[in-house]
Design a protein around this motif. Structure first.
Motif, short mmCIF file in Angstrom:
data_model
loop_
_atom_site.label_atom_id
_atom_site.label_comp_id
_atom_site.label_asym_id
_atom_site.label_seq_id
_atom_site.Cartn_x
_atom_site.Cartn_y
_atom_site.Cartn_z
N LEU A 1 -11.48 -2.59 -7.72
CA LEU A 1 -12.01 -3.90 -7.36
C LEU A 1 -13.48 -4.04 -7.72
O LEU A 1 -13.91 -5.06 -8.23
CB LEU A 1 -11.79 -4.17 -5.87
N GLY A 2 -14.25 -2.98 -7.49
CA GLY A 2 -15.68 -3.01 -7.80
C GLY A 2 -15.97 -3.17 -9.29
O GLY A 2 -17.09 -3.48 -9.67
N GLU A 3 -14.94 -2.97 -10.14
CA GLU A 3 -15.10 -3.14 -11.58
C GLU A 3 -14.29 -4.32 -12.10
O GLU A 3 -14.02 -4.44 -13.30
CB GLU A 3 -14.70 -1.85 -12.31
N GLY A 4 -13.84 -5.19 -11.18
CA GLY A 4 -13.16 -6.41 -11.58
C GLY A 4 -11.67 -6.27 -11.88
O GLY A 4 -11.08 -7.20 -12.41
N LYS A 5 -11.07 -5.12 -11.57
CA LYS A 5 -9.63 -4.95 -11.77
C LYS A 5 -8.97 -4.80 -10.40
O LYS A 5 -8.93 -3.73 -9.81
CB LYS A 5 -9.34 -3.71 -12.63
N ASP A 6 -8.47 -5.91 -9.88
CA ASP A 6 -7.90 -5.99 -8.53
C ASP A 6 -6.45 -5.53 -8.53
O ASP A 6 -5.59 -6.15 -9.15
CB ASP A 6 -8.00 -7.43 -8.02
N PHE A 7 -6.17 -4.45 -7.82
CA PHE A 7 -4.81 -3.93 -7.71
C PHE A 7 -3.84 -4.99 -7.21
O PHE A 7 -2.69 -5.03 -7.66
CB PHE A 7 -4.80 -2.71 -6.79
#
Length: 165
Positions: A60-66
């Motif tokens: 999430l902190g890198e813009g890839k939301d699980f």
């Protein structure tokens, strides 16, 4: 009073990084195959140590939301944000056949989680008890485990212990 899990809702406050030694122990114990996903990569303790190139990650902190990830995977292995455990388990059951979340065992004993696992036809195949890392890990009286839930599983729950305990 000690908090049950880190503060909620802000990614930078719900980060408790898994030590490499613990991630390696869990990976070696479960020996995942096929496409493996680390949905909370953090610093990469799990992702960097999967013994395959057939892997993917979210952070999430890198813009890839699980929670937006839709690709089907064979295995999910991670230390999820404990404040989002319910959402992580439910979403994982939509896209994976095997899920291993590093969390306290009691996260899997709520009525809602048991109901959800039954609804998605998942069962707990194994509870792999592991030692709690030193601070900044939350120090509490609950047993830490790598809990393996599996699609279509309805047998007994295997209860094992890490050699590190």
């Amino acid at each position: 009073m000690r908090a049950f899990c880190p503060p909620k809702n802000e990614p930078e406050k719900d980060l408790v990084m898994t030590p490499k030694w613990l991630a390696v122990d869990i990976i070696e114990h479960f020996n995942p195959s096929g496409l493996v996903l680390d949905p909370s990569r953090g610093h990469g303790a799990f992702y960097d140590n999967f013994s395959t190139d057939n892997k993917d990650w979210c952070e999430l902190g890198e813009g890839k939301d699980f929670l937006q990830y839709s690709r089907k995977v064979n295995w999910i292995i991670t230390n999820p944000p404990w404040s989002k455990m319910q959402k992580f388990l439910e979403h994982g059951m939509r896209i994976a056949d095997n899920i291993v979340y590093l969390t306290t065992i009691n996260h899997y004993t709520t009525k809602k989680r048991i109901r959800d696992m039954r609804e998605y036809r998942f069962g707990i195949a194994e509870i792999y008890c592991v030692p709690t890392p030193s601070k900044p890990w939350p120090q509490m009286g609950f047993q830490l485990g790598a809990i393996h839930t599996k699609r279509g599983y309805s047998g007994d729950i295997k209860f094992t212990y890490s050699q590190s305990m």
